[in-house]
Design a protein around this motif. Structure first.
Motif, short mmCIF file in Angstrom:
data_model
loop_
_atom_site.label_atom_id
_atom_site.label_comp_id
_atom_site.label_asym_id
_atom_site.label_seq_id
_atom_site.Cartn_x
_atom_site.Cartn_y
_atom_site.Cartn_z
N GLU A 119 0.93 -1.27 -0.05
CA GLU A 119 0.05 0.11 0.08
C GLU A 119 0.88 1.24 0.00
OE1 GLU A 119 -3.95 1.72 2.47
OE2 GLU A 119 -2.89 -0.27 3.22
N ALA A 120 0.56 2.41 -0.87
CA ALA A 120 1.31 3.38 -1.00
C ALA A 120 1.20 4.32 0.44
CB ALA A 120 1.00 4.21 -2.25
N PRO A 121 2.38 4.76 0.93
CA PRO A 121 2.20 5.68 2.09
C PRO A 121 1.91 6.99 1.52
CG PRO A 121 4.47 5.26 1.33
CD PRO A 121 3.85 4.21 0.43
N GLN A 122 2.26 7.51 0.32
CA GLN A 122 1.80 8.79 -0.13
C GLN A 122 1.67 8.71 -1.59
OE1 GLN A 122 5.13 8.29 1.02
NE2 GLN A 122 5.95 8.33 -0.86
N HIS A 128 6.83 0.26 -6.55
CA HIS A 128 6.49 -1.06 -6.02
C HIS A 128 5.10 -0.80 -5.13
CE1 HIS A 128 8.59 1.04 -2.75
NE2 HIS A 128 8.20 0.46 -2.11
N CYS A 129 4.40 -0.06 -5.35
CA CYS A 129 3.21 0.33 -4.33
C CYS A 129 2.12 0.33 -5.28
CB CYS A 129 3.19 1.71 -3.50
SG CYS A 129 4.61 1.44 -2.19
N PHE A 130 0.87 0.09 -4.47
CA PHE A 130 -0.60 0.41 -5.19
C PHE A 130 -1.31 1.48 -4.48
CE2 PHE A 130 -1.16 -2.82 -1.90
CZ PHE A 130 -2.19 -2.30 -1.13
N THR A 131 -2.05 2.21 -5.24
CA THR A 131 -3.00 3.02 -4.59
C THR A 131 -4.55 2.72 -4.22
OG1 THR A 131 -3.68 4.10 -6.76
CG2 THR A 131 -1.61 4.93 -5.50
N SER A 132 -5.15 3.67 -3.72
CA SER A 132 -6.65 3.55 -3.45
C SER A 132 -7.31 3.34 -5.17
CB SER A 132 -7.29 4.15 -2.70
OG SER A 132 -6.99 5.51 -2.91
N LYS A 133 -6.73 4.29 -5.76
CA LYS A 133 -7.34 4.22 -7.17
C LYS A 133 -7.10 2.81 -7.79
CE LYS A 133 -6.64 9.06 -8.41
NZ LYS A 133 -5.59 9.63 -7.54
N ASP A 134 -5.89 2.16 -7.54
CA ASP A 134 -5.81 0.83 -8.05
C ASP A 134 -6.81 0.04 -7.87
OD1 ASP A 134 -3.57 1.24 -9.79
OD2 ASP A 134 -2.30 1.31 -7.85
N PRO A 160 -4.37 -9.00 4.36
CA PRO A 160 -5.37 -8.08 5.05
C PRO A 160 -5.34 -7.80 6.35
CG PRO A 160 -6.25 -10.28 4.48
CD PRO A 160 -4.97 -10.22 4.34
N ARG A 161 -5.55 -6.54 6.91
CA ARG A 161 -5.47 -6.20 8.24
C ARG A 161 -6.56 -7.07 8.95
NH1 ARG A 161 -2.10 -3.18 10.95
NH2 ARG A 161 -2.77 -2.34 12.97
N SER A 179 -2.82 -4.50 5.60
CA SER A 179 -3.19 -3.39 4.89
C SER A 179 -4.67 -3.26 5.25
CB SER A 179 -2.79 -3.24 3.34
OG SER A 179 -3.84 -2.70 2.95
N SER A 180 -5.33 -2.12 5.73
CA SER A 180 -6.85 -2.39 5.75
C SER A 180 -7.42 -1.87 4.33
CB SER A 180 -7.31 -1.16 6.86
OG SER A 180 -6.42 0.13 6.54
#
Length: 510
Positions: A119-122, A128-134, A160-161, A179-180
């Motif tokens: 999960e992308a921190p920002q 190497h990260c995904f975003t909520s848009k993905d 999954p958290r 990750s939530s």
């Protein structure tokens, strides 16, 4: 392929140990026959010079993967260089990078959703990260179809958290693990199998259901499996083999079969546990919006600290609960289990209160047994301020448990109410969110009956059924007001009960 099962292998973090992994796969295939595909979650590439050299052998074709292998993208900055772009592509013969996120459907109809990385921190997100848009794009692409019931397999690198909620505990730091966003994704996609890695741990969670019991039609169960790193020194499991018939080829009744150890969904938290501000998965009608605080709105007859409580009826006092003779009892050994603090219903109790309540239940069960009686419990969370669990003994020679169950069912039907049976391993909290008015019965067989109260519920229903001809056959005692006793009779009855119950009273030992 029809309803032929697909044979699948799944692997945790490979971290560049390709030859170790593939020789293990070959050994398995030699023993049990060919598998259709190998799926790898977590970090596939390693960062050491040895790992790099090993990869070059596969990349140049000097070595070849013995099975069609699908992998997720980088989970750290160091391994990004191994992926030419964010779209999926074949990296070497038989080794395919699925892509940043998406859906892959095999020739068999097997549907597989995947999300690479962490999960992308920002924003903007590192490679190497995904975003909520993905994640929303992935959810929309699948759930926009009215036929959507879930996916066969979900692959993510991160856990999954909170997946352990209501289930068995993993050997990881649950405070920081997972990750939530992935939890929310899994909740929406309802995968039959969800695989993840990155924690160096092996964890197979108990299967969990995707529907709310008694409120929604049965749906398939989900299984979450986390796998360890290839060749880890602790020899934790890193390879998982299973057969799966694609959902679209399955008979619906077969698909929704519930295994005996199924639990509630870990993603459907009760409103009390919710830390994220998501909308609760139930709607609340005006009838249900009653206070359920820890402070009574007015004088409470059952709070032990309250001046209104009739202390002469108290039989036993534990740490969190107490036992009292019922006012106007149905029979001399009719008691109430009550929490000492102010709670409106069982679904609001904290775990230590529940635990002590269970201790009282089993002590009473043994006590009644010694008197040749079986125990029936009921609770009415409707027009009541303080939780009262009514416990009524019924002589064994009067009727069987089935007779009692039938009496509740039949008399509920006569009043146009449908009592439902709650499956075992089911927490009442999941069916009745706080504030929901309900009536609940527990029989000595462990069977539980539940009715969600709409309106105009007969307040004495539990007593009426037990007093009826089919059970205790004392119809005139159905209303407690008709059974009122003098203070002297109450004192006397309570003293007799206290003395008789004492050998079973765990609170006495403390």
């Amino acid at each position: 392929m029809g309803d032929q099962p697909v044979r699948v292998l799944v692997c945790g973090d490979v971290e560049g140990r390709l030859s170790s992994l593939f020789s293990r796969v070959q050994a398995i295939q030699k023993k049990t026959g060919q598998f259709d595909l190998l799926l790898c979650v977590g970090e596939f590439f390693g960062v050491t010079p040895e790992a790099e050299a090993e990869w070059q052998q596969y990349k140049t074709g000097a070595k070849k993967a013995p099975i069609q292998t699908y992998i997720l993208g980088a989970a750290s900055q160091e391994t990004v260089k191994n992926f030419p772009n964010s779209d999926g592509s074949e990296l070497a013969e038989n080794i395919t990078y699925l892509g940043r996120r998406g859906v892959f459907t095999g020739a068999s109809g097997l549907q597989l959703a995947y999300v690479s990385g962490r999960e992308a921190p920002q924003e903007p997100a590192p490679a190497h990260c995904f975003t909520s848009k993905d994640l929303s794009a992935l959810v929309t692409s699948l759930t926009s179809s009215s036929k959507f019931r879930g996916v066969d397999i979900l692959l993510t690198s991160q856990w999954p958290r909170g997946v352990w909620q209501y289930g068995n505990n993993p050997e990881v730091n649950t405070k920081s693990c997972g990750s939530s966003s992935i939890a929310s994704l899994a909740h929406k996609l309802k995968p039959r199998y969800h695989f993840a890695a990155l924690q160096g741990a092996h964890y197979e969670r108990l299967p969990f259901r995707n529907h709310v019991v008694l409120q929604e039609n049965a749906q398939h169960v989900s299984r979450f499996i986390a796998l360890a790193t290839v060749n880890n020194p602790a020899k934790k499991k890193y390879l998982y083999a299973f057969n799966i018939v694609p959902m679209k080829n399955m008979d619906p009744t077969e698909l929704v079969k519930q295994p005996p150890d199924v639990t509630e969904s870990p993603y459907r938290r009760s409103a009390k546990d919710k830390t994220e501000t998501q909308k609760p998965p139930f709607s609340t009608t005006e009838e249900e919006v009653k206070y359920h605080s820890s402070q009574p709105t007015g004088p409470c007859w059952f709070c032990l600290a309250s001046p209104q409580v009739e202390k002469h009826l108290v039989v036993s006092i534990g740490t969190h609960c107490y036992l009292a003779v019922a006012k106007g009892p149905l029979t001399p050994r009719h008691v109430l289990i009550l929490p000492i603090g102010h709670y409106q219903s069982v679904v609001e109790l904290s775990s230590d209160v529940v635990e002590e309540m269970e201790k009282y239940k089993s002590a009473l069960t043994d006590f009644y047994k010694s008197k040749g009686e079986r125990c029936v419990l009921f609770e009415r969370n409707y027009r009541s301020q303080h939780l009262q669990l009514q416990v009524v003994p019924v002589p064994l020679n009067r009727c069987t448990t089935d007779d009692i169950k039938e009496a509740f069912m039949v008399q509920a039907q006569e009043q146009n109410m449908e009592l439902m049976e709650i499956p075992q391993h089911t927490d009442l909290k999941q069916i009745a969110p706080p504030g929901t008015p309900y009536f609940y019965v527990e029989l000595d067989s462990g069977e539980k009956l539940y009715y969600r109260i709409q309106k105009n519920f007969p307040l004495q229903f539990g007593r009426e059924v037990l007093a009826s001809e089919a059970v205790l056959n004392i119809p005139t005692r159905a209303d407690w007001k008709e059974c009122k006793q003098s203070r002297e009779e109450e004192d006397d009855g309570c003293k007799q009960l206290r003395d008789a119950f004492q050998p079973y009273d765990f609170a006495w030992d403390d």
